[in-house]
Design an enzyme around this catalytic site. Structure first.
Site, short mmCIF file in Angstrom:
data_model
loop_
_atom_site.label_atom_id
_atom_site.label_comp_id
_atom_site.label_asym_id
_atom_site.label_seq_id
_atom_site.Cartn_x
_atom_site.Cartn_y
_atom_site.Cartn_z
N GLN A 7 0.83 -1.20 0.00
CA GLN A 7 0.00 0.00 0.00
C GLN A 7 0.87 1.25 0.00
OE1 GLN A 7 -2.41 1.77 3.28
NE2 GLN A 7 -4.16 1.27 1.99
N CYS B 136 -6.55 7.41 5.42
CA CYS B 136 -5.96 7.64 6.74
C CYS B 136 -6.59 8.89 7.38
CB CYS B 136 -4.46 7.81 6.64
SG CYS B 136 -3.66 8.04 8.24
N HIS C 158 -13.86 2.24 3.21
CA HIS C 158 -14.05 2.16 4.66
C HIS C 158 -15.23 3.07 4.97
CE1 HIS C 158 -12.29 2.38 9.01
NE2 HIS C 158 -13.60 2.25 8.99
N GLY D 243 -15.20 -2.16 7.19
CA GLY D 243 -15.76 -1.51 8.37
C GLY D 243 -16.67 -2.42 9.16
N ASP D 244 -16.27 -2.71 10.40
CA ASP D 244 -17.09 -3.49 11.35
C ASP D 244 -17.28 -4.94 10.94
OD1 ASP D 244 -17.21 -1.13 12.71
OD2 ASP D 244 -19.34 -0.78 12.43
#
Length: 378
Positions: free
Chosen positions: A78, A109, A181, A214-215
């Site tokens: 990345q 980020c 995300h 996400g989650d």
């Protein structure tokens, strides 16, 4: 329940369609090796974030961070960058020196030291600059057949959502896939991810895969995300902290097999020792065992381990100490329900710090002053 088919990312088949998210200080070659041993060798396991400037300048720590295992394929790296020129140099270096097989680009980020310079999750707001950076990476990587993918967030905050534009721009510039995300930068890692945004992005981006992030703290979470959003695959971050075996569960879920039960404490002790040995191979005994310390609470979460023993694990210094301490654990203790659920950093939502005047003109393609970062890893 339907599961997504295998992904095609350039020349690579990602099957099952599961990706280990790059995480600073976590997804080094040791942890990626563990996750691959539990999951599918043909899923995707991404190295922690590398900054373009640090790579071009051959920062010694950065050059060591891009260590890949001998059987690791594709080698997935990345990149973080804010300047199309430096991005081009970094990707050309990757091409010329055969440093990686796949490049993922970090525009997600939320860390203040990054956003205050216009980088990370702040950057997609500048649509022209975002397009220039992605396009430069894609064009530079293309002759070597290296696919480029792009990861981003919903936006800076609820009032400045950028994900639909970012997805369409990345698609137009030749990215092979995008990952969302489903939080804003202002949320950081707090609250709940908004999976409806993943569904919206999937509707907006028609020709390349859309991955959801996400989650995802269990295999069932991954199945639920696919069902609710229609995404083409999942990206797993904090859910696998101290739980590399989550990739075994994801592999089972995505191939229609029964999801295995979590390991007892004896198996977790074996994983701890394996992780320690891999880290020592990568970093040497002193640094490797110290690096393992941050994983201890994640591995032991929910198990009946007294506070005194937990503290000793957190202060471990040698491989022999790791081995001795794991012998003190109750190896028959079953996997506890308390080991499931959110883990890792969460924090609180906060106003995103941006460069002065950053929101004035989204078409401004000027490179933000001082935004290039010398050091990798976030």
């Amino acid at each position: 329940m339907a599961t997504p088919p295998a992904l095609r990312i350039g020349p690579f088949t990602v099957d099952p369609a599961v990706v280990l998210a790059p995480m600073a200080g976590i997804t080094n070659v040791a942890f990626r090796t563990l996750c691959r041993e539990y999951g599918s060798a043909t899923s995707l396991y991404v190295c922690e974030m590398i900054t373009t400037r640090a790579l071009v300048e051959r920062d010694p720590a950065t050059m060591h961070m891009i260590t890949f295992g001998p059987d690791e394929s594709p080698r997935s790296l990345q990149l973080y960058g804010v300047d199309p020129l430096t991005m081009g140099k970094a990707v050309q270096m990757i091409v010329d020196e055969d440093l990686a097989d796949h490049i993922d680009m970090n525009f997600g980020c939320p860390v203040p030291k990054v956003t205050r310079k216009g980088g990370g999750a702040a950057l997609p707001y500048k649509r022209k600059l975002f397009a220039d950076i992605v396009g430069t990476a894609v064009r530079t990587a293309a002759p070597a057949g290296i696919p480029v993918t792009v990861k981003f967030r919903i936006g800076i905050d609820d009032d400045h959502q950028t994900f639909i534009d970012a997805g369409r721009i990345a698609e137009a510039e030749g990215a092979m896939a995008v990952a969302l995300h489903a939080r804003t930068a202002a949320q950081r890692y707090s609250g709940a991810a908004d999976w409806t945004a993943i569904a919206r992005l999937k509707e907006a981006v028609q020709t390349i895969p859309v991955l959801g992030n996400g989650d995802i703290f269990s295999a069932q979470d991954a199945l639920d995300m696919v069902e609710k959003t229609g995404c083409d695959g999942v990206v797993v971050g904090r859910g696998c902290l101290g739980r590399p075996w989550l990739f075994r569960e994801l592999h089972a879920a995505f191939t229609g097999q029964p999801i295995p039960e979590g390991p007892n404490l004896g198996v977790v002790a074996d994983v701890l020792r394996r992780h320690a040995a891999l880290l020592v191979d990568h970093l040497g005994q002193d640094k490797g065992v110290r690096d393992l310390r941050k994983h201890m609470a994640w591995y032991l979460r929910g198990f009946p381990v007294g506070s005194e023993l937990r503290q000793r694990f957190a202060m471990v210094r040698t491989l022999d100490e790791v081995a001795a301490l794991t012998e003190e654990l109750d190896h028959d203790a079953p996997y506890p329900p308390g080991a499931e659920g959110p883990r890792g950093r969460q924090g609180s939502p906060a106003k995103v710090v941006l460069p002065e005047g950053w929101l004035d003109d989204p078409e401004d393609a000027a490179v933000p002053a001082g935004a290039e970062m010398w050091h990798s890893g976030g």
